[in-house]
Design a protein around this motif. Sequence first.
Motif, mmCIF file in Angstrom:
data_model
loop_
_atom_site.group_PDB
_atom_site.id
_atom_site.type_symbol
_atom_site.label_atom_id
_atom_site.label_comp_id
_atom_site.label_asym_id
_atom_site.label_seq_id
_atom_site.Cartn_x
_atom_site.Cartn_y
_atom_site.Cartn_z
ATOM 1 N N LEU A 43 27.257 18.645 16.544
ATOM 2 C CA LEU A 43 28.433 18.229 17.329
ATOM 3 C C LEU A 43 29.633 19.119 17.035
ATOM 4 O O LEU A 43 30.354 19.544 17.945
ATOM 5 C CB LEU A 43 28.781 16.762 17.034
ATOM 6 N N CYS A 44 29.861 19.398 15.742
ATOM 7 C CA CYS A 44 31.023 20.227 15.366
ATOM 8 C C CYS A 44 30.887 21.643 15.938
ATOM 9 O O CYS A 44 31.873 22.277 16.302
ATOM 10 C CB CYS A 44 31.173 20.293 13.842
ATOM 11 N N PRO B 98 37.695 23.278 18.851
ATOM 12 C CA PRO B 98 38.612 22.554 17.952
ATOM 13 C C PRO B 98 39.631 21.658 18.668
ATOM 14 O O PRO B 98 40.076 20.665 18.095
ATOM 15 C CB PRO B 98 39.325 23.677 17.204
ATOM 16 N N HIS B 99 39.974 21.971 19.937
ATOM 17 C CA HIS B 99 40.977 21.133 20.611
ATOM 18 C C HIS B 99 40.346 19.916 21.296
ATOM 19 O O HIS B 99 41.058 19.088 21.872
ATOM 20 C CB HIS B 99 41.741 21.968 21.650
ATOM 21 N N HIS B 100 39.025 19.797 21.250
ATOM 22 C CA HIS B 100 38.352 18.672 21.911
ATOM 23 C C HIS B 100 38.738 17.355 21.237
ATOM 24 O O HIS B 100 38.883 17.278 20.021
ATOM 25 C CB HIS B 100 36.832 18.871 21.843
ATOM 26 N N ALA B 101 38.856 16.298 22.058
ATOM 27 C CA ALA B 101 39.309 14.991 21.555
ATOM 28 C C ALA B 101 38.412 14.458 20.428
ATOM 29 O O ALA B 101 38.872 13.712 19.564
ATOM 30 C CB ALA B 101 39.342 13.991 22.711
ATOM 31 N N PHE C 219 36.627 16.332 18.235
ATOM 32 C CA PHE C 219 36.339 17.291 17.162
ATOM 33 C C PHE C 219 36.792 16.795 15.785
ATOM 34 O O PHE C 219 36.054 16.867 14.807
ATOM 35 C CB PHE C 219 36.989 18.647 17.483
ATOM 36 N N ARG C 220 38.007 16.229 15.741
ATOM 37 C CA ARG C 220 38.550 15.831 14.415
ATOM 38 C C ARG C 220 37.714 14.737 13.764
ATOM 39 O O ARG C 220 37.410 14.792 12.572
ATOM 40 C CB ARG C 220 40.007 15.372 14.552
ATOM 41 N N ASP C 221 37.326 13.748 14.579
ATOM 42 C CA ASP C 221 36.484 12.665 14.034
ATOM 43 C C ASP C 221 35.133 13.194 13.560
ATOM 44 O O ASP C 221 34.632 12.798 12.506
ATOM 45 C CB ASP C 221 36.260 11.577 15.093
ATOM 46 N N CYS C 222 34.545 14.077 14.357
ATOM 47 C CA CYS C 222 33.235 14.643 13.992
ATOM 48 C C CYS C 222 33.354 15.421 12.682
ATOM 49 O O CYS C 222 32.493 15.313 11.806
ATOM 50 C CB CYS C 222 32.707 15.567 15.092
ATOM 51 N N ARG C 223 34.448 16.190 12.568
ATOM 52 C CA ARG C 223 34.581 17.010 11.362
ATOM 53 C C ARG C 223 34.821 16.128 10.130
ATOM 54 O O ARG C 223 34.264 16.368 9.064
ATOM 55 C CB ARG C 223 35.713 18.027 11.532
ATOM 56 N N ALA C 224 35.618 15.081 10.307
ATOM 57 C CA ALA C 224 35.878 14.158 9.187
ATOM 58 C C ALA C 224 34.578 13.438 8.787
ATOM 59 O O ALA C 224 34.268 13.290 7.600
ATOM 60 C CB ALA C 224 36.943 13.138 9.589
ATOM 61 N N ALA C 225 33.794 13.018 9.798
ATOM 62 C CA ALA C 225 32.522 12.333 9.512
ATOM 63 C C ALA C 225 31.558 13.280 8.803
ATOM 64 O O ALA C 225 30.848 12.884 7.873
ATOM 65 C CB ALA C 225 31.897 11.825 10.819
ATOM 66 N N LEU C 226 31.573 14.549 9.216
ATOM 67 C CA LEU C 226 30.689 15.539 8.579
ATOM 68 C C LEU C 226 31.070 15.726 7.105
ATOM 69 O O LEU C 226 30.196 15.789 6.228
ATOM 70 C CB LEU C 226 30.754 16.876 9.332
ATOM 71 N N ALA C 227 32.377 15.767 6.827
ATOM 72 C CA ALA C 227 32.825 15.925 5.437
ATOM 73 C C ALA C 227 32.359 14.736 4.590
ATOM 74 O O ALA C 227 31.874 14.897 3.463
ATOM 75 C CB ALA C 227 34.345 16.051 5.387
#
Length: 572
Positions: free
Chosen positions: A229-230, A235-238, A240-248
């Motif tokens: 998904l990431c 990066p500007h996709h709505a 992206f931030r949640d996916c990246r935080a979930a991945l971390a």
Amino acid sequence: GSLTGSPHLSELSINSQGGAVPASVILSPNLSPDTKQASPLVSPLLNDQACPRTDDEEEGRRKRFPTDKAYFIAKEVSTTERTYLKDLEVITSWFQSAVSKEDAMPEALKSLIFSNFEPLHKFHTSFLKETEQRLALWEGRSNAHIRGDYQRIGDVLLKNIQGMKQLAVHLWKHSEALEALETGIRGSRRLENLCRDFELQKVCYLPLNTFLLRPLHRLVHYKRLLERLCKHHPPHHADFRDCRAALAEITELVVQLHGTMIKMENFQKLHELKKDLIGIDNLVIPGREFIRLGSLSKLSGKGLQQRMFFLFNDVLLYTSRGLTASNQFKVHGQLPLYGMTIEESEDEWGVPHCLTLRGQRQSVVVAASSRSEMEKWVEDIQMAIDLAEKSSGPTPEFLASSPPDNKSPDEATVADQESEDDLSASRTSLERQAPPRGNTTVHVCWHRNTSVSMVDFSVAVENQLSGNLLRKFKNSNGWQKLWVVFTNFCLFFYKSHQDNHPLASLPLLGYSLTIPSESEDIHKDYVFKLHFKSHVYYFRAESEYTFERWMEVIRSATSSTSRAHVLSHRES
């Protein structure tokens, strides 16, 4: 062993004239795939004439669905979550019910297993529901006017992965539960019988101890899905931030549990192999690691004879498949790796893909089925020899056999003779009743004359997939819709995802995966073809993304890995 015997199959395995299934469909346990009857390794996968054809409705639905790749990744979260929940139920519902009927398991062990699985089952039931609700909104099946906000999955994943971290205390306990169960089995014949009988039930479609590792495997799946998904979202996709935080968050969990998982996979594998072998008592000892198993031909006075070889970090075992009611492999010889040398010896013996293994007490000449198989064995055996040299010096006589089986080289031919008679005898009496353990990875490697390594097993853990596929045989016209689960190098087929056990399975080791040629007249998108000798199956996926995913995971099972991959895999 025949498909007709099962009540769940009656509607599928009676052909359209109402007659019984033809004899060719009956599973017979120990015929290799090239003989006339089907062996269980090329199982008939449901009679072709039975299921409704679904071409047009499929095409119609396909045109209505979203085409965004993120949607299909979200859908994979949901389809694989369905399978994961079913796998948890094998423990929380089916196994628990079997245990409650018999007074065979100590209370402390019951508590250790079930109290650490039930909270997960509860949690993932609601996680699956949330994922499916989100997909329904995404597809516009409900409240279409507010659909815009719902074309994402990262927020659902982030919330639930944070919830999983609260359950980490249970995840840490699963390795303890696995060890305690194996210790319990070793100490109690009643518990051993209970577990063995449970493994024979259709619902337990994998070795029982595999299900105890499922929660650790599942974390790796979430990580892989989130990486995809990431990579897909800018990066500007709505989302992206949640996916990246979930991945971390999930990466942190995976890293913490990674060491435990590797150790437990090895532990699980040793215990599984123990059930496939006779003539050896203490296969599972601290420090022993499984490396590769597979079929090689051993050169003896009578010529080349098929043997099953098992490579560990301290010893190489070779076995024959004799006539035993339990369908096990009998240990014939043990070659300690310390001080062993290995050399290619095609010219010396005039046999293709031939190797000589010189141990300190005994030398063995073996031949692989192909050049690439030989190279994998050479690479792994050499690696194991190097490890043995570094680690310890000569190992003591550790493998007590029952009965003693450490023969001198010249006696070995007598044993070979006995086992050849066993093999010819086994063709007759065991054909009619499918013996237990007839479909384990070891048996598949024997039939398909191939090998598989611990790295292949680890890669297979990451490459699990579930979903609907349309399936067609070589000579049939229509496509049949099935729910398919890919795990442990094997496709399992269900009528629908609600079913508790598979109708049939297809082990893929040794199969080749291709795309149909023009001459095969398939004329459909997203079709891949699986074939082994005269067995041909076509499968059709619903989208380019799912087609590529099925190709990717199946390729991981049909083409075995080399050590270069091992190292990068270990490092990662």
